[in-house]
Scaffold this motif. Sequence first.
Motif, PDB file in Angstrom:
ATOM      1  N   ARG A  52      61.746  79.708  30.349  1.00 34.96           N
ATOM      2  CA  ARG A  52      62.108  78.778  31.402  1.00 34.96           C
ATOM      3  C   ARG A  52      63.543  79.062  31.834  1.00 34.96           C
ATOM      4  O   ARG A  52      64.465  79.038  31.017  1.00 34.96           O
ATOM      5  CB  ARG A  52      61.983  77.340  30.906  1.00 34.96           C
ATOM      6  N   ARG A  61      65.328  77.477  34.515  1.00 31.01           N
ATOM      7  CA  ARG A  61      65.536  76.569  35.614  1.00 31.01           C
ATOM      8  C   ARG A  61      66.226  75.300  35.121  1.00 31.01           C
ATOM      9  O   ARG A  61      66.348  75.038  33.928  1.00 31.01           O
ATOM     10  CB  ARG A  61      64.197  76.175  36.246  1.00 31.01           C
ATOM     11  N   ARG A  92      64.767  72.771  35.206  1.00 30.49           N
ATOM     12  CA  ARG A  92      63.653  72.121  34.521  1.00 30.49           C
ATOM     13  C   ARG A  92      63.780  72.253  33.009  1.00 30.49           C
ATOM     14  O   ARG A  92      63.285  71.394  32.259  1.00 30.49           O
ATOM     15  CB  ARG A  92      62.328  72.707  34.996  1.00 30.49           C
ATOM     16  N   THR A 126      65.647  69.125  32.408  1.00 32.25           N
ATOM     17  CA  THR A 126      64.923  67.892  32.751  1.00 32.25           C
ATOM     18  C   THR A 126      63.725  67.674  31.827  1.00 32.25           C
ATOM     19  O   THR A 126      63.374  66.537  31.530  1.00 32.25           O
ATOM     20  CB  THR A 126      64.467  67.927  34.220  1.00 32.25           C
ATOM     21  N   GLU A 127      63.114  68.751  31.362  1.00 32.66           N
ATOM     22  CA  GLU A 127      61.997  68.597  30.434  1.00 32.66           C
ATOM     23  C   GLU A 127      62.467  68.032  29.094  1.00 32.66           C
ATOM     24  O   GLU A 127      61.760  67.230  28.471  1.00 32.66           O
ATOM     25  CB  GLU A 127      61.285  69.932  30.231  1.00 32.66           C
ATOM     26  N   ALA A 163      59.446  64.874  34.100  1.00 29.59           N
ATOM     27  CA  ALA A 163      60.506  65.822  34.448  1.00 29.59           C
ATOM     28  C   ALA A 163      60.573  66.056  35.952  1.00 29.59           C
ATOM     29  O   ALA A 163      61.651  66.309  36.501  1.00 29.59           O
ATOM     30  CB  ALA A 163      60.300  67.149  33.721  1.00 29.59           C
ATOM     31  N   ASP A 164      59.416  65.963  36.633  1.00 33.08           N
ATOM     32  CA  ASP A 164      59.394  66.193  38.080  1.00 33.08           C
ATOM     33  C   ASP A 164      60.170  65.127  38.842  1.00 33.08           C
ATOM     34  O   ASP A 164      60.607  65.360  39.974  1.00 33.08           O
ATOM     35  CB  ASP A 164      57.948  66.209  38.592  1.00 33.08           C
ATOM     36  N   SER A 206      66.180  64.037  39.304  1.00 30.91           N
ATOM     37  CA  SER A 206      66.863  64.717  40.407  1.00 30.91           C
ATOM     38  C   SER A 206      68.353  64.369  40.385  1.00 30.91           C
ATOM     39  O   SER A 206      68.836  63.691  39.471  1.00 30.91           O
ATOM     40  CB  SER A 206      66.253  64.299  41.748  1.00 30.91           C
ATOM     41  N   ARG A 248      68.014  76.089  40.318  1.00 33.35           N
ATOM     42  CA  ARG A 248      66.814  75.649  41.041  1.00 33.35           C
ATOM     43  C   ARG A 248      66.121  76.808  41.775  1.00 33.35           C
ATOM     44  O   ARG A 248      65.049  76.618  42.343  1.00 33.35           O
ATOM     45  CB  ARG A 248      67.181  74.540  42.028  1.00 33.35           C
ATOM     46  N   GLU A 284      62.483  77.423  40.884  1.00 33.63           N
ATOM     47  CA  GLU A 284      61.653  76.311  41.327  1.00 33.63           C
ATOM     48  C   GLU A 284      61.392  76.389  42.826  1.00 33.63           C
ATOM     49  O   GLU A 284      60.282  76.081  43.297  1.00 33.63           O
ATOM     50  CB  GLU A 284      62.335  74.980  40.990  1.00 33.63           C
TER      51      GLU A 284
END
Length: 581
Positions: free
Chosen positions: A2, A4, A6, A9-10, A28-29, A32, A507, A510
Amino acid sequence: MRTRVRLFTEQIAQRAGAILDLEVSHLADAISDPPSQELGDLSLPCFQLAGPLKKAPAAIATQLAAAEWDFPWIETVETAGPYLNFRLRRDHFARLALERVEQGGEQWGAGQSGAGKRVLVEYSSPNIAKHLAIHHLRSTMLGQAMANLLRCAGHEVISWNHLGDWGTGFGKLLACWDQFRDSDNLDDPPLEVRDDPVSDLNALYVQFNLASEADPQLDSLARDWFRKLEAGDPQAVERWQRIRSVSLEKFDTIYQRLGVHFDETVGESHYQDAMLQMVDQLKDAGILEQSDGADVVRLSEEIPPMLIRKQDGATLYGTRDLASAVLRHQMFPFDRCLYVVDAGQGLHFRQVFGVLKLLGYSWADQLEHAEFGVMRLQVDGAWKKGKTRGGQVVLLEDVLEQSVQLASDKVRAKNPDLSDDQVSQISEAVGVGAVIFSDMKSARRKDVNFDLDKILSFDGETGPYLQYTHVRFCSILRKASPLNLVSGDGNRLVEAEELVLLKRILRFPEVIARAARDAEPSHLSQYLLELAGEFNTYYAQHRVISDDAQLSGDRLALVEALQRTLGRGLKLLCVEPLERM
């Protein structure tokens, strides 16, 4: 791996799930940036947790904030009503972010969201014996960018050029060969050695149409020649193949200039037997009906019947699209098939997809019309679709030449010391890149107003602006080289503007995955414009190279990550990233 935002955030989502004893796979989505940096660096809205927990979002945020968040890159956790806001330890975050970019190497941004999936992308699709015109730019470049993005996201991609190389128009050209030999003998000199054989063919085609108005028998002669071609007459086939060959050679010259390539180039002529089989298949399925002497398939009240075969027995390009879809899926069983064709063909594709569903093809649901708006030129003070005041088609090659010449004038004015070769190379990249990027910066469904002066500007939302920003990155790195500065690990990147840039960089993968999913290159072009704008704001406030060697090293590492990201993004959009300008 990974690579990102993310990744961070994950971890937040997983920790929130553990605190709440709740499955939060999609949380996680929702994470922001807060609307203001004063609120923090990342924000988790708790609204979607309210239902499962039967609590108010603000109460959930308070519960989460009171728990332990033992991550070295998180500095504080605070609430703002129903939002849980995280302030990052910028030194840790910067180091981890730069590590991710470095680990990505030359493939930075690539992902696996499309792993194991095959996508067929049809784009460009010009007609043989005609020039590529400005209106071909949209399908050609949007399609190539989609193919690039899908590959980068891990898909297996088949790029497909569906040539218009069949139909009664070719009967007219074959008739011209003998009928107008006095005005232009296509055998002397042969098409293959002419400077511009496609223009010569066009001229004969126009001459034929004018002459047929006075002599309708010429149209009958053209139909006779096309019937010969369909029947495999050796002379008709040989001449048709020569027309096709010189046209493809001309196309390839422009495709190479634009950075466009295809895995498969297949003409409508390839589907002659398949079209007859398709008509039989429609009959056998009991869905082919007679209407005023023609064969049609009825779909629904919302969609008009699809015409399959005219009264004279001639099939249409819709019939060819039905046959080609079936053969494509036999050749390359796909998980998704994109038709990059203008929005004006929307009804046509609804009919094609609808008929294939009626025939029971389950994969018809995987067919997509990736429609786009028209390109408009300014004529007499108004924006009009792709033609000059006199109604003439604007050739793509002419637009590229004009753009490169204007770019050359600007490059010479700014850099009088450059050699002719340097000016030529830079001008080609800037001029062609400007035309390409003008087609990418807006959502594809929007109409595009093509203004050559504006798209060549080094300011604003243009290709040259992004190329110039890439040149600035390269210039900074060149200046640092003789100073023996070593790229740092990022621990000193603690300015707010540096955090903004690092989050933007992370990002990138993504954005690529989303652009591939949506078949929307403008997601990437807008991202690159934002990246460049944020860097130029940062550069106006902070020196990259200073007396502080360690800080300079960290900022050089940031510039290297920016250069890799912008350069990779430009290449995906078929725009050449320059080192000097």
